[in-house]
Design a protein around this motif. Structure first.
Motif, PDB file in Angstrom:
ATOM      1  N   ASN A  31      21.043  29.321  53.715  1.00  0.00           N
ATOM      2  CA  ASN A  31      21.807  29.904  52.622  1.00  0.00           C
ATOM      3  C   ASN A  31      21.113  29.611  51.303  1.00  0.00           C
ATOM      4  O   ASN A  31      20.773  28.450  51.009  1.00  0.00           O
ATOM      5  N   TYR A  32      20.889  30.661  50.522  1.00  0.00           N
ATOM      6  CA  TYR A  32      20.223  30.548  49.231  1.00  0.00           C
ATOM      7  C   TYR A  32      21.128  31.127  48.142  1.00  0.00           C
ATOM      8  O   TYR A  32      22.028  31.928  48.412  1.00  0.00           O
ATOM      9  N   THR A  33      20.821  30.768  46.903  1.00  0.00           N
ATOM     10  CA  THR A  33      21.306  31.506  45.734  1.00  0.00           C
ATOM     11  C   THR A  33      20.093  31.788  44.854  1.00  0.00           C
ATOM     12  O   THR A  33      19.137  30.995  44.824  1.00  0.00           O
ATOM     13  N   ILE A  34      20.144  32.903  44.143  1.00  0.00           N
ATOM     14  CA  ILE A  34      19.017  33.276  43.287  1.00  0.00           C
ATOM     15  C   ILE A  34      19.578  33.941  42.032  1.00  0.00           C
ATOM     16  O   ILE A  34      20.511  34.751  42.098  1.00  0.00           O
ATOM     17  N   PRO A  35      19.059  33.592  40.847  1.00  0.00           N
ATOM     18  CA  PRO A  35      19.525  34.239  39.613  1.00  0.00           C
ATOM     19  C   PRO A  35      19.270  35.749  39.678  1.00  0.00           C
ATOM     20  O   PRO A  35      18.257  36.200  40.219  1.00  0.00           O
TER      21      PRO A  35
END
Length: 368
Positions: free
Chosen positions: A205-209
């Motif tokens: 699981n990632y988050t990216i701007p």
């Protein structure tokens, strides 16, 4: 003379305590060579409030754990360490009797053979000024050897420098997902997890701007036989040389678009741009399976997997599963497996087990 009845009572209690203990014995069996082999060590582990090692044997090919307490609310693990790889067998001890159990191990090889690597889903969801990304990697080893390398690194995937890794979990043959700590750099993520025969699943699981555009490089250190991308909202534009859009009315009703790529043997870039804000409305409904092109490609579980990422849909889909702690979830999964040992393909069993595993995954992810 008064002390004599007390002594009798004490001896009776001691004898009764031992009668309520079990015994586990077996051998370390090499499935690759069909022979009994010597493991570096074999341990008995009790699950529950964490993992508690009860007893260990070093440099043995056979083991015999006696006086094992009966535990109705948690399973035991028999773990063997063989040629740099940890192997486990799960067992529930509910009766005072002898439990024969062998720990199956394999020879290790650094050669990538009889192994397929797939990404059955990469879900990208816009949430305000960021993208929430969930990748699931399925590694199917149909051989009789465990894939491992000299440094232990088995999977390396590209990671944009702006991406933040929220969690990584691994499981083997639908076992309980285990959080792992990968080695990360600005451009890659490396996982050390031997690929034993069977199915290994890795979820990242990632988050990216996201300010309206973002690039994602798809590359791994092994060929990808199949890649599936799901994006919400569906007005996010996708540009990629290998991805083909797949029309799926049911997914599109839920504001998703789907893309596929087969036989990925070289890196390719995916560019995301635009996209409206997705309504944070828990009553938006669930994604229902239908007869479509995606399902003809064995993607019948995609709607449920999508719900794992999207919190409102996740709450709606898992409402039948009460809020539980991880110990009680372990118990429920073990009991469910015991009841369906001869019906492992029963759809009701698979659905319930998937719900329990998902609830456990979110607890473990929150703790990681």
């Amino acid at each position: 003379m008064r002390s004599f009845p007390r002594l009798i009572l004490y001896l009776f209690c001691v004898a009764n305590a031992f009668s309520q203990a079990a015994r586990i014995s077996g051998k370390v069996f090499n499935e690759s060579t069909k022979k009994t082999v010597r493991a570096e060590w074999v341990v008995l582990v009790k699950a529950g409030q964490g993992l508690q090692t009860l007893k260990q044997f070093d440099n043995v090919s056979e083991f015999d754990f006696s006086d094992v307490p009966l535990v109705t609310n948690a399973p035991y693990l028999i773990r063997a360490f063989y040629k740099g790889v940890l192997y486990s067998q799960t067992i529930r001890i509910t009766e005072a009797r002898h439990y024969p159990l062998d720990v199956v191990v394999y020879e290790s090889t650094p050669e990538w053979k009889k192994i397929t690597l797939k990404v059955p889903h990469m879900i990208v969801a816009r949430s305000g000024n960021r993208l929430e990304i969930e990748q699931t990697w399925n590694i199917v080893n149909t051989g009789t050897s465990t894939f491992n390398t000299s440094d232990g690194t088995t999977l390396v995937v590209a990671k944009p420098s702006a991406a933040q890794v929220a969690s990584v979990t691994t499981s083997h043959n639908e076992s309980i997902p285990i959080p792992v700590s990968p080695l990360t750099t600005d451009t890659s993520l490396s996982i050390s997890f031997p690929f034993r025969p069977g199915i290994t699943q890795i979820q990242i699981n990632y988050t990216i701007p996201y300010a309206g555009t973002a690039d994602w490089s798809m590359v791994a250190n092994h060929p990808i036989d199949e890649f599936r991308l799901f994006v919400t909202p569906q007005d996010i534009q996708i540009v990629s040389p290998l991805l083909n859009h797949v029309h799926d009315p049911e997914l599109e009703k839920q504001n998703f678009s789907a893309y596929v790529a087969d036989a990925v043997t070289k890196p390719f870039l995916v560019t995301f741009s635009g996209g409206s804000q997705r309504a944070a409305d828990p009553s938006a409904g669930t994604i229902l399976p239908g007869s479509n092109a995606l399902q003809s490609k064995s993607l019948t579980l995609i709607p449920f997997l999508i719900a794992l990422l999207l919190i409102p849909l996740y709450i709606a889909l898992t409402r039948p599963v009460e809020v539980r702690n991880k110990e009680s979830l372990l118990v429920e999964i073990a009991k469910l497996d015991d009841l369906h040992v001869d019906r492992a393909t029963d759809p009701t069993y698979l659905k319930k087990r998937s719900e329990l595993k998902s609830a456990l995954y979110h607890i473990l992810s929150a703790e990681a």
